[in-house]
Design an enzyme around this catalytic site. Structure first.
Site: not given
Ligand SMILES: Cc1ncc(C[n+]2csc(CCOP(=O)(O)OP(=O)(O)O)c2C)c(N)n1
Length: 563
Positions: A49, A111-112, A161, A477
């Site tokens: 979803e 439920f749900q 529903k 990052m």
């Molecule tokens: C849902 C979610 N969880 C955690 C983060 C924190 N976060 C920001 S950038 C990042 C790393 C992203 O890694 P990747 O997708 O491999 O991209 P890269 O930076 O290597 O290009 C994280 C964990 C986020 N932005 N969103």
């Protein structure tokens, strides 16, 4: 003739011009799925979803129409929350329909059952529980109106529903009136004149443009005003494409990973004209030292955005396009205020173009495969025309820096919430809106795994989305921050088990390619972009590459670290 709630749902959607529904079914929405069975609204069955909401969001961002999705009660509804919050932060018009347990069970821990109206109250523009089928048509009409008008945003409608089964006369309202909701579209002319006189007397003006330019379809007007007044333009991430990225007056993105020229121009300006932007912390850096010498004009349709983060000197509440039109007219009328303006600007324009020339975005070419190079090649090979979605992290920032966005609604990215896993389902939504366009998700190896199951959706519905994974083996990052600010203590940022993305794509019936060397990039990308199928290109990039410039957290914009 009477109709049941589910039929009213379908009829109302048709009257709203909805052609596509992103959906996932369940017990609470079975009357609705039944009514959809004989309707010609396209039903895209996703695999989670969250992806339904991101897809509706990607559809909305690229088409300018309201994106719509349907999910069931309980876990179906709670799975939408990240998608709704993502759309809320970026002001994207979507309507989310969730099923709910029968009205007599609400509050019984049935439920749900989940109180999705309560859960989403802080991240929707508005939400509703339909208690009586007689309210259904009015609520749907209102929801679409609220989602698309003023500062757009997500609206949720929760349908029990039994309400979807109950019968009533169907009459779709012609007009909407929502108590206390009256967006202001035309800016105050006195304020606009004041703003233009300020610009007329300025020596170092700069335009600071945001996503509002795109939402209000104000690109043409922005270009006209910027050119008329020779003002350099810096854009937020959300504003990219609102002003042509290849225009000589464009300084690039501002903020934490902004260009030297954009951040220096803001820091040294004497008048900032911010249009459809909200001065978030990633854009301003340290607030106390943001543009210390500038008077600030702020145009926004949402009065609560004004002076929220940054003190504003000339607030203008209104629709960006309307206000820009009036500004252009005012410049033409107020000739006296602009006497000597061009000469006053000369020194500033020289300074700004020196910054641009001397500190361009760049990266070191050292024989390894650099992610920035891959993005430059994607831009070049697609002639800058593809619709580009991103995930979140370095992949997102490099895309913002190295892909030249030339038109509005071309970049689809989660700016406000920064939602990993957003890009691919959003790209699916964009591809549904534009079946003939090349749609590419530039992804990180971490983010793509958050909604990778949507490969099945892409294959089932023949949506030839391309995913280019900048595979660096880590949460790049996070790793970069650990490298720069946490003494290279790389805790929980290495992705030590990585799937074979080529085999994974193939397992879903999609296509997968791998790239290891710079010399293969063009050949493989060309193949991927022309094969007409959902495709993953797994590019093994140098894992040590960083995003530069970077403004450390809490620092002022001028204190960027350069490459
Ligand atoms: C849902 C979610 N969880 C955690 C983060 C924190 N976060 C920001 S950038 C990042 C790393 C992203 O890694 P990747 O997708 O491999 O991209 P890269 O930076 O290597 O290009 C994280 C964990 C986020 N932005 N969103």
């Amino acid at each position: 003739m009477k109709k049941n709630g589910a039929q009213i749902f379908v009829e109302s959607l048709k009257l709203e011009g909805v052609d596509t529904l992103f959906c996932y079914p369940g017990g609470a929405v079975l009357y609705i799925t039944d009514a959809l069975y004989s309707s010609d609204i396209k039903q895209i069955l996703v695999r989670h979803e969250q992806a339904a909401v991101h897809a509706a969001d990607g559809y909305a961002r690229t088409s300018g129409k309201v994106g719509v999705c349907l999910v069931t009660s309980g876990p179906g509804a709670t799975n939408t929350v990240t998608g709704i919050a993502t759309a809320y932060m970026d002001s994207v018009p979507i309507v989310v329909f969730s099923g709910q347990v029968n009205t007599n069970l609400i509050g019984n821990d049935a439920f749900q059952e989940a109180d999705i109206v309560g859960i989403t109250r802080p991240c929707t523009k508005h939400n509703y529980l339909v208690r009586d089928v007689k309210e259904m048509a009015r609520i749907i009409k209102e929801a679409f109106y609220i989602a698309r008008t003023g500062r757009p945003g997500p609206v949720l409608i929760d349908i029990p529903k039994d309400v979807s089964a109950a019968l009533t006369e169907f009459k779709y309202p012609e007009k909407v009136s929502v108590k206390g909701y009256q967006p202001t579209y035309t800016g105050h002319s006195g304020q606009i004149e004041k703003a233009m006189r300020l610009v007329g007397a300025s020596r170092k003006p700069v335009l600071y443009t945001g996503g509002g330019i795109i939402t209000s379809n104000a690109s043409k007007e922005l270009l006209a005003l910027a050119e008329k007044l020779s003002i350099p333009v810096a854009s937020t991430l959300m504003g990219l494409g609102g002003f042509p990225g290849n225009h000589p007056q464009f300084l690039g993105m501002l903020g934490m990973h902004g260009t030297y020229a954009a951040n220096m121009a803001l820091t040294n300006s004497d008048v900032i004209m911010a249009i459809g932007a909200r001065f978030d912390d990633r854009a301003t850096g340290k607030v106390d030292e943001f543009a210390p010498h500038a008077k600030i004009i702020h145009v926004d349709i949402d009065p609560t955005s004004i002076s929220k983060n940054i003190r504003v000197d000339v607030p203008i509440v209104g629709d960006a396009r309307n206000v820009l039109r009036k500004m252009i007219q005012t410049v033409e009328e107020e000739k006296e205020a602009f006497r000597g303006y061009n000469q006053r600007l000369e020194e500033w324009l020289t300074q700004v173009s020196d910054w641009k020339m001397n500190f361009p975005l760049g990266y070191v070419r050292n024989g390894t495969l650099k992610p920035q190079y891959v993005i430059e090649r994607i831009c070049e090979l697609t002639k800058g025309k593809a619709i580009i979605a991103t995930e979140v992290g370095q992949n997102q920032m490099w895309t913002a820096q190295f892909f030249t966005f030339i038109r509005p609604r071309q970049i689809v990215t989660s700016g406000g919430l920064g939602t990993m896993g957003y890009g691919f389902p959003a790209a699916i939504g964009a591809q549904v809106a534009y079946p003939e366009s090349l749609v590419i998700d530039i992804a990180g190896d971490g983010s793509i795994q958050m909604n990778i199951q949507e490969l099945a959706t892409a294959v089932q519905f023949n949506l030839p989305v391309k995913i280019v994974i900048l595979n660096n083996g880590c949460l790049g990052m996070v790793r970069q921050w650990q490298e720069l600010f946490y003494e290279k203590r790389y805790a929980i940022s290495r992705l030590e088990c990585m799937p074979n993305f080529v085999k994974l794509a193939e397992a879903y019936g999609a296509v997968g390619y791998e790239v290891e060397h710079e010399s293969e990039v063009d050949r493989v990308l060309k193949k991927a972009f022309t094969n007409g199928k959902p495709t993953i290109v797994d590019v093994h990039v140098n894992p040590e590459e960083g995003v530069y410039p970077i403004v450390p957290a809490g620092a002022a914009l001028r204190d960027m670290l350069l490459v």
